[in-house]
Write an enzyme that holds these catalytic residues in place. Structure first.
Site, PDB file in Angstrom:
ATOM      1  N   HIS A  62      37.706  65.480  36.130  1.00 29.70           N
ATOM      2  CA  HIS A  62      37.770  64.091  36.656  1.00 29.70           C
ATOM      3  C   HIS A  62      36.820  63.228  36.163  1.00 29.70           C
ATOM      4  CE1 HIS A  62      40.173  60.891  38.008  1.00 29.70           C
ATOM      5  NE2 HIS A  62      40.671  61.262  38.623  1.00 29.70           N
ATOM      6  N   ARG A  63      35.669  63.859  35.834  1.00 31.38           N
ATOM      7  CA  ARG A  63      34.389  62.949  35.458  1.00 31.38           C
ATOM      8  C   ARG A  63      34.606  62.323  34.050  1.00 31.38           C
ATOM      9  NH1 ARG A  63      30.122  67.831  36.420  1.00 31.38           N
ATOM     10  NH2 ARG A  63      31.773  68.940  35.222  1.00 31.38           N
TER      11      ARG A  63
END
Length: 442
Positions: free
Chosen positions: A414-415
């Site tokens: 999700h980064r």
């Protein structure tokens, strides 16, 4: 008197210790330069450790089956035959004169007995058996015989000269069956047996010493992890550092199943078809093929599809189909078969299992409907694929029909990847598989 130390080599940048699979040399054996002394199990493969010294194998400090830290002294090589007994006595008493310089030397140096000044000379080098690819099935390259560790030990037990054998394994590698077959042919005339029940072509049963005893799995026992399993543990723990999320999708596979039936006889595998479909879709979604770094998003120049494969002796490895988007489906299938064969023989080169940019994990062959996969370190996403099953669905004309469908779940970092990115990728993958599967053969 001079003794040369054999160190536990570092076979990869992440390796902290190595497990000794087998010793090729025994105390008292003559050792030539470049000759294999032992086989060490690294994170993913078995590697030969070759001596750069000519001398006599003096003593083993770490027996086969045990592990030692990288840089630790695991054996001694004497320059003369007369020094063997002295080295063995020193090893048994624990008062080796080489232990003092060993504290200040590093792999690639020698320790001179009676002289505390180390001589910077290489002790050993490591070469993967798979690096020595043979030509036309030959089982030796640059004068070195290519044989599996078990085949070497069996040949020694049965007194078979490996130089007389031609390997039948991957890339001409001599395997256990080659030694057994040769031993059976050479010993058959001297073995008393009734003609009607014995033929010269039948290989004898290997001696018990040639095959390691299976590890106990009795309830209440503790089975140590293999080097490969320990590597998986480290990777799985490292993956927990990434904030990930999961997105699921249902894909109708009727068109893909039809295509597979048409080209299966040509050697095409479903794994290659799925890898090709994912690779082609990644061309439109470079962010999903990227990975996170502290400096920013790393966009990889190639699309390399890693596919998870469970090993028979425990552990998990991910052979990589490099440039999967550029290869035709037939070449991709041939590459995959070769990768799997060499993975199970522990012959993969590092770039063949650590260069993946996106990973597939397929449990559909076990009838699993859906599952979540753990994000591999250094990658942005992994796709978990479930079984394709007949499902009753509502068709576009308002009727009911039966369609083959599979569930896929994508785990993403999700980064760098957000929900919309993952959903768009899965949508395009489904569109390719459902409406344009034939394009995968082009």
């Amino acid at each position: 008197m001079t003794l040369h130390e054999v160190f536990m080599p570092a076979l990869s940048s992440t390796m902290t210790e190595g497990k000794i699979v087998s010793w090729v040399k025994s105390p008292g054996d003559k050792v030539e330069k470049g000759e294999t002394v032992l086989v060490v199990e690294s994170d993913k493969a078995d590697m030969d450790v070759e001596s750069f010294y000519e001398g006599y194998f003096a003593t083993i400090l770490v027996p086969a089956g045990e592990a030692a830290p990288v840089g630790a002294t695991i054996a001694l090589i004497a320059e003369t035959e007369a020094e063997i007994a002295i080295a063995q006595q020193q090893a048994q008493s624990g008062n080796q004169t080489t232990s003092a310089p060993a504290a200040t030397t590093s792999p690639g140096q020698t320790a001179d007995v009676g002289n505390t000044t180390p001589t910077p000379t290489p002790v050993s080098t490591v070469a993967s058996e798979s690096q020595a690819e043979s030509r036309n099935g030959a089982s030796r390259t640059d004068g070195r015989i290519i044989a599996s560790p078990r085949a070497r030990k069996l040949a020694k037990d049965l007194k078979v000269d490996l130089n007389t054998l031609k390997g039948s394994g991957p890339h001409g590698r001599i395997v256990t069956e080659d030694v057994e077959a040769f031993a059976g042919k050479s010993t058959a005339p001297s073995v008393p047996a009734q003609p009607q029940v014995t033929t010269p072509s039948v290989a004898p049963t290997p001696q018990p010493a040639a095959t390691p005893a299976p590890v106990s799995t009795v309830a209440g026992s503790v089975q140590p992890l293999t080097t490969l399993q320990n590597a998986v543990v480290r990777n799985m723990v490292a993956s927990l550092q990434a904030p990930d999320f999961r997105v699921g999708y249902t894909i109708t596979t009727d068109a893909l199943d039809k295509l597979y039936k048409q080209i299966k006889s040509k050697g095409v595998t479903m794994t290659a078809l799925l890898a090709k479909a994912v690779a082609v879709t990644l061309q439109k979604h470079p962010l999903v093929n990227a990975s996170y770094s502290e400096q920013g998003i790393v966009y990889h120049p190639n699309i390399n599809i890693a596919v998870a494969v469970a090993m028979d002796d425990g552990g998990l490895i991910t052979p990589v189909l490099q440039n999967a988007d550029r290869l035709d489906i037939y070449s991709l299938s041939r590459n995959w078969k070769s990768l799997v064969d060499r993975a199970r023989a522990k012959q993969l080169q590092p770039e063949e299992y650590n260069s993946g940019t996106f990973t597939l994990s397929n449990l559909g062959m076990f009838g699993v409907d859906r599952f979540d996969a753990i994000l591999p370190p250094g990658q942005g996403a992994i796709l978990a694929i479930g079984a394709s099953r007949p499902q009753v669905v509502a068709t576009s004309d308002g009727m009911l029909g039966v369609r083959q469908q599979m569930q896929v779940n994508m785990t993403s970092d999700h980064r760098i990847i957000y929900g919309a990115h993952a959903a768009a990728f899965l949508q395009d993958l489904a569109k390719l598989i459902e409406t344009n599967a034939q394009s995968l053969t082009m």
